[in-house]
Write an enzyme that holds these catalytic residues in place. Structure first.
Site, PDB file in Angstrom:
ATOM      1  CG  ASN A 223      31.420  53.145  49.316  1.00 58.01           C
ATOM      2  OD1 ASN A 223      30.746  52.625  50.192  1.00 58.01           O
ATOM      3  ND2 ASN A 223      31.132  54.319  48.790  1.00 58.01           N
TER       4      ASN A 223
ATOM      5  CD  GLU B 288      33.142  58.286  49.569  1.00 58.02           C
ATOM      6  OE1 GLU B 288      32.987  59.278  50.301  1.00 58.02           O
ATOM      7  OE2 GLU B 288      32.383  58.000  48.627  1.00 58.02           O
TER       8      GLU B 288
ATOM      9  CB  CYS C  78      34.666  50.442  44.087  1.00 58.51           C
ATOM     10  SG  CYS C  78      34.528  51.870  43.009  1.00 58.51           S
TER      11      CYS C  78
ATOM     12  CD  GLU D 132      31.151  47.539  42.896  1.00 51.76           C
ATOM     13  OE1 GLU D 132      31.672  48.301  43.735  1.00 51.76           O
ATOM     14  OE2 GLU D 132      30.461  47.949  41.956  1.00 51.76           O
TER      15      GLU D 132
ATOM     16  CB  CYS E 240      32.619  52.210  38.325  1.00 54.26           C
ATOM     17  SG  CYS E 240      34.026  51.380  39.079  1.00 54.26           S
TER      18      CYS E 240
ATOM     19  CB  CYS F  35      33.829  47.560  39.855  1.00 54.10           C
ATOM     20  SG  CYS F  35      34.492  48.493  41.255  1.00 54.10           S
TER      21      CYS F  35
END
Ligand code: THU
Length: 130
Positions: free
Chosen positions: A42, A44, A53, A55, A89, A92
């Site tokens: 990930n 940010e 993310c 994935e 999530c 994803c």
């Protein structure tokens, strides 16, 4: 690579995460249909909505390398206490659905590991005929 090797690779990717805002480091590896493995973590951003993310990063890495079918995804949230807090999530899951993912491996800080089909995590997933 077997399931525990994939989980371990995802953990290594999580150690490279850039997560200064949430402190929640996530790593992922995806396995293409030819067996090649691609990783992501990930990333940010000060503009929180611009975060990527793990994935998503791993899938993008694979697709940018020419992959069009992904058979398995492993995700490791090394800052989650329980595997219950380490699941991909919804976005994803939908990204996985696009590339035909069958198996999803989820692991967390303490090392607990679970394996699911994508169909369990995203029943009746949306697809367009292409
Ligand atoms: N995150 C992932 O990398 N994958 C998921 O499936 C869920 C959430 C990241 C995004 C953000 O950097 C951090 O976890 C906290 O939400």
């Amino acid at each position: 690579m077997n399931t525990s090797d994939l989980a371990e690779s995802a953990r290594k990717a999580a150690e490279r995460a850039y997560a200064p805002y949430s402190g929640f480091r996530v790593g992922s590896v995806v396995v293409a249909d030819d067996g090649a493995v691609y990783s992501g973590s990930n990333v940010e951003n000060a503009a929180f909505g611009s975060a990527i993310c793990a994935e998503e990063a791993a899938i993008s890495h694979a697709v940018a390398s020419g992959v069009r079918r992904i058979v398995a995804v492993a995700v490791a949230c090394i800052d989650a206490d329980s595997v219950d807090g380490a699941y991909p999530c919804g976005n994803c899951r939908q990204l996985m659905n696009e590339f035909g993912v069958e198996k999803v491996i989820v692991t967390a800080g303490a090392g607990e590991l679970r394996e699911h089909t994508l169909d369990e995590l995203l029943p009746f997933g949306f697809k367009l005929e292409t």
